[in-house]
Design a protein around this motif. Structure first.
Motif, short mmCIF file in Angstrom:
data_model
loop_
_atom_site.label_atom_id
_atom_site.label_comp_id
_atom_site.label_asym_id
_atom_site.label_seq_id
_atom_site.Cartn_x
_atom_site.Cartn_y
_atom_site.Cartn_z
N ALA A 204 40.47 37.33 27.93
CA ALA A 204 40.90 38.40 28.84
C ALA A 204 40.29 38.21 30.23
O ALA A 204 40.99 38.35 31.24
CB ALA A 204 40.50 39.75 28.26
N LEU A 205 39.00 37.89 30.29
CA LEU A 205 38.34 37.69 31.59
C LEU A 205 38.92 36.46 32.29
O LEU A 205 39.11 36.47 33.51
CB LEU A 205 36.84 37.53 31.40
N ASN A 206 39.21 35.43 31.52
CA ASN A 206 39.83 34.23 32.09
C ASN A 206 41.20 34.56 32.67
O ASN A 206 41.54 34.12 33.78
CB ASN A 206 39.96 33.17 30.99
N ALA A 207 42.00 35.35 31.93
CA ALA A 207 43.33 35.73 32.41
C ALA A 207 43.23 36.57 33.69
O ALA A 207 43.99 36.37 34.65
CB ALA A 207 44.07 36.50 31.32
N PHE A 210 41.86 34.11 36.74
CA PHE A 210 42.87 33.22 37.29
C PHE A 210 44.13 33.97 37.70
O PHE A 210 44.75 33.66 38.71
CB PHE A 210 43.22 32.13 36.28
N GLY A 211 44.52 34.99 36.91
CA GLY A 211 45.73 35.74 37.21
C GLY A 211 45.64 36.47 38.54
O GLY A 211 46.54 36.38 39.38
N LEU A 212 44.55 37.20 38.77
CA LEU A 212 44.38 37.92 40.03
C LEU A 212 44.27 36.97 41.21
O LEU A 212 44.84 37.21 42.27
CB LEU A 212 43.14 38.82 39.96
N PHE A 213 43.53 35.87 41.00
CA PHE A 213 43.34 34.92 42.09
C PHE A 213 44.67 34.27 42.48
O PHE A 213 45.04 34.22 43.66
CB PHE A 213 42.32 33.86 41.69
N ILE A 232 42.38 38.57 45.35
CA ILE A 232 41.59 37.34 45.32
C ILE A 232 40.12 37.65 45.07
O ILE A 232 39.46 37.00 44.24
CB ILE A 232 41.77 36.56 46.64
N ALA A 233 39.60 38.67 45.77
CA ALA A 233 38.20 39.05 45.58
C ALA A 233 37.94 39.53 44.15
O ALA A 233 36.93 39.19 43.53
CB ALA A 233 37.81 40.15 46.58
N ALA A 234 38.88 40.34 43.62
CA ALA A 234 38.74 40.81 42.24
C ALA A 234 38.79 39.66 41.26
O ALA A 234 38.05 39.63 40.26
CB ALA A 234 39.84 41.83 41.92
N GLY A 235 39.66 38.67 41.53
CA GLY A 235 39.73 37.49 40.68
C GLY A 235 38.43 36.71 40.67
O GLY A 235 37.96 36.27 39.61
N LEU A 236 37.83 36.56 41.85
CA LEU A 236 36.55 35.85 41.93
C LEU A 236 35.45 36.62 41.20
O LEU A 236 34.58 36.02 40.54
CB LEU A 236 36.17 35.62 43.40
N ALA A 237 35.48 37.96 41.32
CA ALA A 237 34.49 38.78 40.61
C ALA A 237 34.65 38.64 39.10
O ALA A 237 33.67 38.50 38.36
CB ALA A 237 34.62 40.24 41.03
N CYS A 238 35.90 38.66 38.65
CA CYS A 238 36.15 38.46 37.21
C CYS A 238 35.73 37.08 36.74
O CYS A 238 35.25 36.91 35.62
CB CYS A 238 37.63 38.69 36.91
N PHE A 239 35.88 36.11 37.62
CA PHE A 239 35.45 34.76 37.25
C PHE A 239 33.93 34.72 37.08
O PHE A 239 33.41 34.06 36.17
CB PHE A 239 35.87 33.75 38.30
N GLY A 240 33.21 35.44 37.96
CA GLY A 240 31.76 35.54 37.80
C GLY A 240 31.38 36.17 36.47
O GLY A 240 30.47 35.71 35.78
#
Length: 446
Positions: A204-207, A210-213, A232-240
Motif C-alpha cells: 500500500a505504501l509503495n502504491a 509511486f502512484g502519487l509521485f 509529488i510531495a505526498a508521494g515522497l513522504a509516503c516513500f519515506g
C-alpha cells in the motif's frame, strides 16, 4: 558445473523466444499508442489532457507494481509470474480494444501495465535461470534488442495499422501472441523459490508513494501546479514511510541485502541517471524538430529512429564485449558518447540538414547501447541467483524512476525555459549522462 548448463539448447531457445516476445509486446505497448492519441481523443470526444492518461496509466501501473511483483516472483516462481503477467497483458489488450468509454480504456490500460510489469520483472530475471553465468550477458543483449526494436518500430507499426484500420487494432494485434504462454510453460525450466509472504502494508505504501509521485508528475504541466506539487510531495513522504517500514520488516520488498553490494547499488544509480537523460531527449526532441526545423510529425518520428536503431545494433555487440571488458569501462565510454551526442544536438547549425541530426542521434544510440547491456549484466549478476527476481525488479524500477524524474524535469524546464526549453532539456540530459558516467566510474574501485 553451473546448474543451468544441463538445460537443453533447444529448450533454452524456445524459452528465450517466448521471453523476448513478451518483453517486446510490453515495450511495444508503451511505444505504439502515442501516435493514436489524437484519434482516441476524437473517438471519445475527450480533451487532449485527459487522453494522455491512456499513456500515463500504463506507466503508473507498471511503476506501482514492480516491487510487489518482484517479491511475488521469488515466492511463486518466475515461470508462474511471467505466464500470468503475459495472460493479463493479452486479456487487458482485449479490454482496451473494446472499451466503450475513455475511463474504461484507461482502466484497461492500468491492468495492462500490471501485466507488463510482471513480464518485465520475471522475463529479465529468467535470463539468469536459462543461461549459465558465462552467457548471461548474451541473454541480456537479446533483452535489450527486444526492448529497443519495438521502440524504434513502434511509430511505424502504429502508422501502418492506422492507415488501414482504427485504433482498437493497435491492441488487438497483441492477442495472437497469447498463444506463446503454453509454449513457455512447457519449455521453461524450474526456478528457485524463496517463500516471501506479500507485505500488504508495504504494498500500500509503495502504491501511494509511486502512484502519487507519478500522478503528480503527469499533471504538472496540464493542471493546477499546486495540486500536482502537493501530490509529488505526498508521494515522497509516503516513500519515506515506505523505506522506514521496509527497514523494520523481516522480509522487505526493497532488497536491502542487494543494496549492501556496492556494485549493485552503483549500477542502479547509473541506470537512473541514463534513463533520465534518455527521456529528457526523447520528449524534447520532437519540439525542437517541429519548431526549429518545421518538420511534420511523421518526419519527426523517422528522424528520431536512428537512436533506438543504433541502440539495438550496439546492444548486441556490447553483450559480447561484456565478456572481455569491465562493465564500468564500457558504460563510461557509452555514457560519454551519449553526453557528447546530446551536446552536439545543442550546437546544431542554424539551418541544419537532416543528416546533421541523424549522425548526432546515431551517436547517442551507440552510447546508450554500450551502457545498457553491460550495466544490466552487472546489476543482474551482482547478487546470488536466488535473488534474481529482486534484482530484476530493481532493474525495472531504476528505469521507471529515471523516466519519471526526466519527465518531471521536462515539465519544469519547459515551464521555465520558454522558447529555449528543448535545448535546456538536452543540456540537462547531457548532465545526467555525465553523472551516470561518474557513478559508473566508482565501480572500478569496488
Amino acid at each position: 558445473m553451473d546448474g543451468v548448463e544441463c538445460l537443453a539448447a533447444s529448450k533454452r531457445r524456445w524459452a528465450m523466444l517466448c521471453i523476448l516476445l513478451g518483453l517486446g509486446l510490453s515495450s511495444l505497448g508503451s511505444a505504439i499508442v502515442n501516435i493514436a492519441l489524437p484519434g482516441i481523443s476524437r473517438s471519445f470526444a475527450s480533451s487532449e489532457a485527459a487522453t494522455v492518461w491512456v499513456v500515463n496509466a500504463y506507466q503508473l501501473s507498471a511503476t506501482v507494481c514492480l516491487l510487489p511483483i518482484a517479491s511475488l516472483a521469488e515466492s511463486l516462481g518466475l515461470k508462474r509470474v511471467y505466464a500470468a503477467g503475459l495472460a493479463i497483458f493479452v486479456l487487458a489488450s482485449l479490454g482496451c480494444a473494446f472499451a466503450p468509454t475513455l475511463p474504461l480504456l484507461v482502466s484497461a490500460r492500468l491492468i495492462q501495465g500490471a501485466g507488463a510489469a510482471s513480464v518485465a520483472v520475471a522475463g529479465v530475471a529468467f535470463v539468469r535461470v536459462i543461461y549459465p553465468d558465462r552467457m548471461v550477458s548474451k541473454g541480456l543483449a537479446l533483452v535489450a534488442l527486444a526492448a529497443a526494436i519495438p521502440g524504434a518500430l513502434g511509430p511505424t507499426i502504429a502508422a501502418t495499422i492506422l492507415s488501414v484500420a482504427k485504433w482498437p487494432w493497435l491492441f488487438l494485434v497483441n492477442v495472437p501472441f497469447g498463444l506463446v504462454i503454453p509454449i513457455f510453460i512447457a519449455a521453461a525450466p524450474s526456478d528457485v523459490r524463496v517463500f516471501r509472504p506479500l507485505d500488504l502494508v508495504g504494498t500500500a505504501l509503495n502504491a501511494l508513494a509511486f502512484g502519487l509521485f507519478v500522478a503528480g508528475v503527469g499533471t504538472l504541466g496540464i493542471g493546477d501546479r499546486r495540486i500536482a506539487t502537493g501530490a509529488i510531495a505526498a508521494g515522497l513522504a509516503c516513500f519515506g514511510l515506505f523505506v522506514r517500514q521496509q527497514l523494520q520488516h523481516p522480509v522487505p520488498m526493497l532488497p536491502f541485502d542487494l543494496f549492501r553490494i556496492p556494485l549493485f547499488t552503483l549500477s542502479v544509480w547509473t541506470s537512473v541517471c541514463c534513463y533520465a537523460a534518455q527521456i529528457l531527449a526523447y520528449v524534447s526532441l520532437p519540439f525542437l524538430f517541429e519548431t526549429r526545423m518545421h518538420l511534420s510529425a511523421v518526419e519527426t518520428g523517422l528522424l528520431v529512429t536512428p537512436w533506438p536503431f543504433m541502440t539495438a545494433i550496439t546492444a548486441s555487440i556490447a553483450g559480447r564485449l561484456t565478456i572481455r571488458y569491465p562493465a564500468s569501462v564500457l558504460c563510461n565510454v557509452g555514457l560519454a558518447l551519449l553526453a557528447a551526442g546530446l551536446l552536439l544536438m545543442v550546437f546544431l547549425p542554424t539551418s541544419p540538414s537532416k543528416w546533421d541530426v541523424v549522425w548526432r542521434l546515431a551517436l547517442c544510440g551507440i552510447g546508450f547501447g554500450l551502457f545498457q547491456t553491460p550495466n544490466n549484466t552487472a546489476m543482474m549478476t551482482a547478487g546470488p541467483r536466488g535473488r534474481s527476481g529482486a534484482a530484476s525488479g530493481m532493474n525495472a524500477a531504476a528505469r521507471y524512476v529515471g523516466w519519471t524524474l526526466g519527465s518531471a524535469l521536462v515539465s519544469l524546464i519547459f515551464g521555465l525555459g520558454g522558447d529555449h526549453g528543448a535545448v535546456c532539456c538536452l543540456v540537462a540530459g547531457a548532465a545526467f549522462a555525465s553523472m551516470g558516467a561518474a557513478t559508473s566510474s566508482a565501480r572500478r574501485f569496488r
